[in-house]
Design an enzyme around this catalytic site. Structure first.
Site, short mmCIF file in Angstrom:
data_model
loop_
_atom_site.label_atom_id
_atom_site.label_comp_id
_atom_site.label_asym_id
_atom_site.label_seq_id
_atom_site.Cartn_x
_atom_site.Cartn_y
_atom_site.Cartn_z
CG MET A 97 6.45 2.58 4.70
SD MET A 97 6.71 1.76 6.31
CE MET A 97 7.32 0.15 5.83
CD GLU A 98 9.35 5.23 0.26
OE1 GLU A 98 9.04 5.64 1.41
OE2 GLU A 98 8.51 4.98 -0.62
CG LEU B 206 -1.85 -1.32 1.17
CD1 LEU B 206 -2.75 -1.36 2.38
CD2 LEU B 206 -2.68 -1.43 -0.10
CB CYS B 207 4.47 1.93 -0.27
SG CYS B 207 5.03 1.77 1.43
CG HIS B 208 0.99 6.64 -2.11
ND1 HIS B 208 0.71 6.41 -0.77
CD2 HIS B 208 -0.19 6.95 -2.69
CE1 HIS B 208 -0.60 6.57 -0.58
NE2 HIS B 208 -1.16 6.89 -1.71
CG ASP C 278 23.37 -13.55 0.96
OD1 ASP C 278 23.19 -14.77 1.09
OD2 ASP C 278 23.83 -13.04 -0.07
#
Lengths: 160, 160, 160, 160, 160, 160
Positions: free
Chosen positions: F117-118, F81-83, F132
């Protein structure tokens, strides 16, 4: 059908694909609404309906809404000549009707070109996701009537 | 509709989406054929047809075939619960018929699960691409009848 | 040039793009080596070289190696008719030579078709990344000589 | 070569990659033109040319144009330190010349940073696609001379 | 800590990133389980819990499960040196515990290398999605304890 | 916790996921800073530290910074739901501290919604990449404390 003049001005003589230049267009608020319909054999629809659309792989409607939303954001990555657009809203609703599900997608953007393809891609991928989640039940599910319902903000407003 | 036993064994009780475990299945050669139909207003279809389907943005059929081919490879990235599959063949043909185009996609793979979704995604994205390349001509183009035509290699072969 | 027979058997009469069917081929170990060369104006190369290739945006060689490695994995997503392949090794080395950098990529896979395109894509995207990280210094950087150096594991082994 | 001052102001002391901050730059209309050249052995070029560039996998030029167009939109996803940009136009032309194809890409955008990398990526991926569609004919195809031809709209306009 | 010999055999002397060559490894069935924990301020957790985790943007748990599932499939596209793997199962469960949600991801694959990163990526992206759907409620949500719980099928089985 | 009014106005009654409509919001300059911490068993940390964080697959810090930077640009593709946002800066720093690495990400954008969020996605994917590149050394590496440190430019500025 629109004016031949409009059509012809865009035609590239030897058929080479090219993304239309939208740099001279104004940024306006654009909206588009599209829909898609998924038809089920009657007994499959009754069964899904009585299970509240929990299919073999989980909640059909929730999963389809999320898949369609994510696909709308990827439209310009899927459709070769679509422009990338900063979508400001994506909403997908799914309505159970008689032996089918109707998917309605609404997309908004402030940009130089319309968001029809984003709305249509959202509805199509939501429909494919419904199909995937139900395909163990029948091979006779059909995605039909994917079409534009309304658009606003460009030269040609439209409302079905 | 398939046996309730099959259906119920897959249902997760509280509707959580989950990718089915295919690890115990055999690798076999899987094929699937799907189709999608794009209906045009008659005068739009006549015009496109007389231009050999060169639309405002270039060669409609070539662009749609490539977009559908690329989308088939991205199916598991678009449809949340699809497994990634090493496709060995993708072929898309587009046939002009009466006021519509029929898109046929054929996909092949050696894998543990079928390629229906890949064939359906190929046909759908090819259809969306046709729509995008023609949408300047009419708002009344409709994508209809996206469905599975045949599948082979899994438990339930199917041929429409 | 290869035999006409081989060539013609693959030609689709009306030019439609299609992914070649590799389902009947054997899985073998495939390797390919490719290279790309980036030429710099002499003073730019001397400057970069004396800075150990730390450009305006960071370590040029490290960033290019990572970008090329990631691009190799995305080859079938970028090149329309490439098959998705489960790569088992990607290695990229960059060698400073006289006023240019030589990028060498080596890719390995167990699959039904070769990994030339993966090696070439790795080298090309690594070269583009070098370009991006140096472009503030000159407009006269040129990516040249992207070519296949060797391949093994298919019908036609090759070693330049 | 540009001024050392400009170059040094951007260098991060320990070589860490970082995306340059463009937030203080003005949005202007940016254009860039790039090219790439694909050289063929003479007999391969003659053969392709006499077939109107229909190669073993379909129409070479159409497929390459579409692949390059789609790659331009994915530039910031491929090149680690490129900014995402809302491209307003992508055009790719391919010109047959003496034993080679010249690919020319033109990209436009209203943004805070230039579109050189988008134009170069478009040309490179179009060239790789040509390679892929012809590689069954010869191992001696070479992608050469990928370079910037012109840019406008930023601090340093350029025209080769 | 594992044996120095193992570690050192893999070290590339000058720090260049490179994907480990797994071509000589056996294909075995690999599984991995990972978890991530999202801690909430007490009153936020109580509120979410009493709303059955329907947050400002919709069903938090469903959306996170789907996002994590899709991210698992994209692991090799996000983590530069991960190998692409044909995942055969992805399952994500989210358990409400005292003022936190525990996300558990289980991934299965038949391949030449393990699926730890796939399980960890699934859990991390599911956690980020929970964060996104709740961030309007508090800035004090913390994603903690993302770790491997178990793995099987490679040289070093592990169970926490 | 924020006001119930704010929260409730956003709740969709039946839990359907939907992207919030940001079309009426102002474009402002948005920044966000996030962090993530990776804890190592002491002897593993000492060993990595004495090797200047060159792990089994190459330079750990460089690779993680690039992976995090690329992931920031893909946030709206990962989080349902991120733009999509036109990021103007991404910077990732990694600080060795006592038996752990601290990753700090800073993101900037001119847009209608924030970039938390970014920044969080950049830090998380950088952390997964560190994991990793070190996982051959220990199964007891833990990613912890991924959280927002500061944000500016929207309604609720925040600074931890």
């Amino acid at each position: 059908m629109k004016e031949p003049s409009q059509k012809l001005s865009h035609v590239d003589q030897d058929g080479k694909a090219k993304m239309v230049d939208v740099s001279a267009k104004n940024v306006t608020q654009r909206t588009a609404t599209a829909q898609s319909v998924i038809k089920f054999p009657e007994e499959v629809f009754q069964s899904l309906s009585s299970d509240q659309f929990l299919g073999p792989k989980g909640s059909i409607l929730q999963t389809a809404i999320i898949a369609g939303t994510m696909a709308a954001k990827r439209t310009s990555d899927l459709i070769p000549l679509c422009h990338p657009l900063p979508l400001s809203k994506i909403q997908i609703d799914i309505f159970p009707e008689e032996n089918h599900l109707k998917i309605e997608s609404r997309v908004k953007c402030e940009g130089k070109t319309g968001v029809e393809m984003e709305a249509l891609t959202a509805a199509s991928v939501a429909a494919l996701t419904v199909y995937d989640m139900c395909k163990a039940l029948s091979h006779d599910i059909i995605i039909s009537e994917t079409k534009l319902m309304a658009k606003e903000g460009g030269k040609n407003a439209f409302n079905r």
